[in-house]
Motif scaffolding. Structure first.
Motif, PDB file in Angstrom:
ATOM      1  N   ASN A 105       0.601  -1.194   0.093  1.00  0.00           N
ATOM      2  CA  ASN A 105       0.318  -0.457   0.430  1.00  0.00           C
ATOM      3  C   ASN A 105       0.725   1.502   0.448  1.00  0.00           C
ATOM      4  O   ASN A 105       1.338   1.192   0.843  1.00  0.00           O
ATOM      5  CB  ASN A 105      -0.612   0.379   1.214  1.00  0.00           C
ATOM      6  N   VAL A 106       0.707   2.134  -0.921  1.00  0.00           N
ATOM      7  CA  VAL A 106       2.066   3.170  -0.806  1.00  0.00           C
ATOM      8  C   VAL A 106       1.096   4.884  -0.934  1.00  0.00           C
ATOM      9  O   VAL A 106      -0.350   4.694  -2.112  1.00  0.00           O
ATOM     10  CB  VAL A 106       2.786   2.458  -2.170  1.00  0.00           C
ATOM     11  N   TYR A 107       1.055   6.057  -0.633  1.00  0.00           N
ATOM     12  CA  TYR A 107       1.259   7.166  -1.254  1.00  0.00           C
ATOM     13  C   TYR A 107       2.312   7.813  -1.709  1.00  0.00           C
ATOM     14  O   TYR A 107       2.906   8.361  -0.853  1.00  0.00           O
ATOM     15  CB  TYR A 107       0.476   7.668   0.680  1.00  0.00           C
ATOM     16  N   THR A 108       2.385   7.740  -3.119  1.00  0.00           N
ATOM     17  CA  THR A 108       3.492   8.282  -3.464  1.00  0.00           C
ATOM     18  C   THR A 108       3.513  10.136  -2.913  1.00  0.00           C
ATOM     19  O   THR A 108       2.788  10.424  -3.584  1.00  0.00           O
ATOM     20  CB  THR A 108       3.693   7.782  -5.337  1.00  0.00           C
ATOM     21  N   PRO A 109       4.947  10.753  -2.801  1.00  0.00           N
ATOM     22  CA  PRO A 109       4.869  11.861  -2.653  1.00  0.00           C
ATOM     23  C   PRO A 109       3.889  12.791  -3.852  1.00  0.00           C
ATOM     24  O   PRO A 109       4.611  12.195  -5.230  1.00  0.00           O
ATOM     25  CB  PRO A 109       6.130  12.123  -2.426  1.00  0.00           C
ATOM     26  N   ASN A 110       3.594  14.015  -3.150  1.00  0.00           N
ATOM     27  CA  ASN A 110       3.786  14.486  -4.476  1.00  0.00           C
ATOM     28  C   ASN A 110       4.107  15.565  -4.916  1.00  0.00           C
ATOM     29  O   ASN A 110       5.075  15.960  -3.866  1.00  0.00           O
ATOM     30  CB  ASN A 110       2.122  15.995  -4.338  1.00  0.00           C
ATOM     31  N   SER A 111       4.637  15.991  -6.329  1.00  0.00           N
ATOM     32  CA  SER A 111       5.183  17.049  -6.833  1.00  0.00           C
ATOM     33  C   SER A 111       4.909  17.976  -6.601  1.00  0.00           C
ATOM     34  O   SER A 111       6.762  19.132  -6.651  1.00  0.00           O
ATOM     35  CB  SER A 111       5.780  16.914  -8.318  1.00  0.00           C
ATOM     36  N   GLN A 112       4.208  18.458  -5.742  1.00  0.00           N
ATOM     37  CA  GLN A 112       3.637  20.173  -5.103  1.00  0.00           C
ATOM     38  C   GLN A 112       3.816  21.383  -6.852  1.00  0.00           C
ATOM     39  O   GLN A 112       4.106  20.619  -7.742  1.00  0.00           O
ATOM     40  CB  GLN A 112       4.410  20.784  -4.291  1.00  0.00           C
ATOM     41  N   ASP A 113       3.294  22.777  -6.616  1.00  0.00           N
ATOM     42  CA  ASP A 113       3.482  23.734  -6.987  1.00  0.00           C
ATOM     43  C   ASP A 113       4.763  23.688  -7.922  1.00  0.00           C
ATOM     44  O   ASP A 113       5.499  24.181  -6.901  1.00  0.00           O
ATOM     45  CB  ASP A 113       2.554  24.699  -6.370  1.00  0.00           C
ATOM     46  N   GLU A 114       4.904  23.618  -8.344  1.00  0.00           N
ATOM     47  CA  GLU A 114       6.176  24.773  -9.665  1.00  0.00           C
ATOM     48  C   GLU A 114       7.220  23.288  -9.889  1.00  0.00           C
ATOM     49  O   GLU A 114       8.198  23.594  -9.712  1.00  0.00           O
ATOM     50  CB  GLU A 114       6.293  26.161  -9.737  1.00  0.00           C
ATOM     51  N   ASN A 149      -0.065   9.466  -7.547  1.00  0.00           N
ATOM     52  CA  ASN A 149       0.295  10.949  -8.098  1.00  0.00           C
ATOM     53  C   ASN A 149       0.859  10.995  -9.302  1.00  0.00           C
ATOM     54  O   ASN A 149       1.612  12.299  -9.064  1.00  0.00           O
ATOM     55  CB  ASN A 149       1.131  11.783  -6.643  1.00  0.00           C
ATOM     56  N   VAL A 150       0.200  10.195 -10.766  1.00  0.00           N
ATOM     57  CA  VAL A 150       0.635  10.107 -11.309  1.00  0.00           C
ATOM     58  C   VAL A 150       0.079   9.658 -12.338  1.00  0.00           C
ATOM     59  O   VAL A 150      -0.604   8.812 -11.717  1.00  0.00           O
ATOM     60  CB  VAL A 150       2.133   9.779 -12.147  1.00  0.00           C
ATOM     61  N   ALA A 151      -0.494  10.800 -13.816  1.00  0.00           N
ATOM     62  CA  ALA A 151      -1.763  10.217 -14.720  1.00  0.00           C
ATOM     63  C   ALA A 151      -0.494   9.940 -15.298  1.00  0.00           C
ATOM     64  O   ALA A 151      -0.068  10.686 -16.161  1.00  0.00           O
ATOM     65  CB  ALA A 151      -2.301  10.861 -14.791  1.00  0.00           C
ATOM     66  N   ALA A 158      -8.414  14.664 -17.821  1.00  0.00           N
ATOM     67  CA  ALA A 158      -9.585  14.995 -18.804  1.00  0.00           C
ATOM     68  C   ALA A 158      -8.498  16.241 -19.649  1.00  0.00           C
ATOM     69  O   ALA A 158      -9.495  16.005 -20.739  1.00  0.00           O
ATOM     70  CB  ALA A 158     -10.760  15.632 -17.786  1.00  0.00           C
ATOM     71  N   ARG A 159      -8.195  17.512 -19.031  1.00  0.00           N
ATOM     72  CA  ARG A 159      -7.570  18.307 -20.023  1.00  0.00           C
ATOM     73  C   ARG A 159      -5.554  18.095 -20.028  1.00  0.00           C
ATOM     74  O   ARG A 159      -4.977  18.887 -18.901  1.00  0.00           O
ATOM     75  CB  ARG A 159      -7.652  19.776 -19.247  1.00  0.00           C
ATOM     76  N   PRO A 160      -5.120  16.888 -20.592  1.00  0.00           N
ATOM     77  CA  PRO A 160      -3.763  17.057 -20.451  1.00  0.00           C
ATOM     78  C   PRO A 160      -2.761  18.304 -20.911  1.00  0.00           C
ATOM     79  O   PRO A 160      -1.879  17.942 -20.863  1.00  0.00           O
ATOM     80  CB  PRO A 160      -3.838  15.649 -21.252  1.00  0.00           C
ATOM     81  N   ARG A 161      -3.172  18.965 -21.954  1.00  0.00           N
ATOM     82  CA  ARG A 161      -2.717  19.722 -22.900  1.00  0.00           C
ATOM     83  C   ARG A 161      -2.001  20.847 -21.894  1.00  0.00           C
ATOM     84  O   ARG A 161      -0.950  21.178 -21.443  1.00  0.00           O
ATOM     85  CB  ARG A 161      -3.240  20.208 -24.161  1.00  0.00           C
ATOM     86  N   GLU A 162      -3.356  21.424 -20.826  1.00  0.00           N
ATOM     87  CA  GLU A 162      -3.118  22.745 -19.986  1.00  0.00           C
ATOM     88  C   GLU A 162      -2.559  21.998 -18.635  1.00  0.00           C
ATOM     89  O   GLU A 162      -1.986  22.837 -18.170  1.00  0.00           O
ATOM     90  CB  GLU A 162      -4.820  22.877 -19.086  1.00  0.00           C
ATOM     91  N   ASN A 163      -1.830  21.168 -18.716  1.00  0.00           N
ATOM     92  CA  ASN A 163      -1.548  20.125 -17.578  1.00  0.00           C
ATOM     93  C   ASN A 163       0.084  19.574 -17.726  1.00  0.00           C
ATOM     94  O   ASN A 163       0.483  18.963 -16.499  1.00  0.00           O
ATOM     95  CB  ASN A 163      -2.416  19.045 -16.857  1.00  0.00           C
ATOM     96  N   ARG A 164       0.191  19.500 -18.900  1.00  0.00           N
ATOM     97  CA  ARG A 164       1.409  18.666 -19.599  1.00  0.00           C
ATOM     98  C   ARG A 164       2.490  19.287 -18.579  1.00  0.00           C
ATOM     99  O   ARG A 164       2.669  18.368 -18.039  1.00  0.00           O
ATOM    100  CB  ARG A 164       2.069  19.684 -20.828  1.00  0.00           C
TER     101      ARG A 164
END
Length: 253
Positions: A105-114, A149-151, A158-164
């Motif tokens: 069971n894992v909760y991977t760290p978020n890379s956070q803003d910027e 924490n990864v798509a 839903a919005r890959p282009r905006e979230n690259r």
């Protein structure tokens, strides 16, 4: 055999938002929770959890991160963390050994803003991959589940282009997950539904994202080849509320 994984975004909050009722209805053999944000001694579990053995790995920092597993069958052994001090302070990994497999069971760290935590995240990804591979050398198949924490691909949000270049969809994080799968693991949902779009497990609380299904698939069940033949289905439960994530499930035959 039903396994469920759910990032509850605070177990104490979710206990009042339908978690006990969910457990009573679904009755999973194994329930893996992420982002529990509490220590075991801080949580009064309701009667619905009475038939489970409970195992927790909490962060050193109060009210942060944390994972827990509730299992009807008592495991052979339980391991907290990966055995790497730099990665084990935040309560992100819990491993249970059963007669037929290891469950992580894992909760991977978020890379956070910027992407300010991306360098650490990439170290984590490689350490976790090697940890899973080392488990497999025991001779038993490995199942991992949780909030990674990864798509992985464009179909997974839903919005890959905006979230690259956003946390969770950076080129580096996606490549890290590709490397994990290339090491012999299978994304079970995509195994059954390779082309299914609009299937998400997390939605922002902002802007009516969930109502409009503007989401991300960042919660997974992954398995090694040795147990893939026993996997009968993998599913996402977007109708289940109580968190900004929804549960994902794995059915073993």
């Amino acid at each position: 055999m039903k396994l469920v994984s759910w990032n509850v975004n605070g177990i104490r909050a979710t206990l009042g938002k339908g978690l006990p009722e969910f457990v009573a209805t679904e009755r999973p053999e194994i329930l893996c929770l992420q982002e529990t944000k509490a220590r075991e001694t801080q949580v009064a579990l309701p009667l619905e959890f009475g038939g489970y053995h409970a195992y927790w790995n909490s962060a050193e920092k109060p009210g942060y991160s944390g994972v827990a597993v509730f299992t009807r069958e008592q495991p052979i052994s339980v391991k907290h963390g990966m055995g790497i001090e730099d990665h084990d302070r935040e309560g992100r990994v819990l491993t249970l050994e059963y007669p037929d497999f290891h469950l992580v069971n894992v909760y991977t760290p978020n890379s956070q803003d910027e992407l300010r935590r991306l360098p650490y995240r990439m170290l984590w990804d490689e350490a976790f991959r090697l940890y899973l591979l080392a488990l497999e050398t025991s001779g038993k198949p490995v199942i991992f589940c949780g909030d990674l924490n990864v798509a992985h691909n464009e179909i997974d949000l839903a919005r890959p282009r905006e979230n690259r270049k956003s946390a969770g969809f950076s080129d580096e994080e996606r490549a890290g997950f590709t490397k994990l799968l290339g090491s012999g693991f299978h994304d079970t949902f995509r195994h059954f539904y390779p082309d299914k779009a609009g299937a998400y497990s997390w939605w922002s609380f902002r802007g009516g994202a969930r109502a409009n299904n503007v989401g991300w698939r960042i919660d997974y069940f992954g398995v090694t080849q040795g147990i893939l033949g026993s996997v009968k289905d993998a599913a996402i439960m977007p109708h289940v509320t109580g968190s900004d994530h929804c549960p994902v499930t794995l059915t073993l035959g």
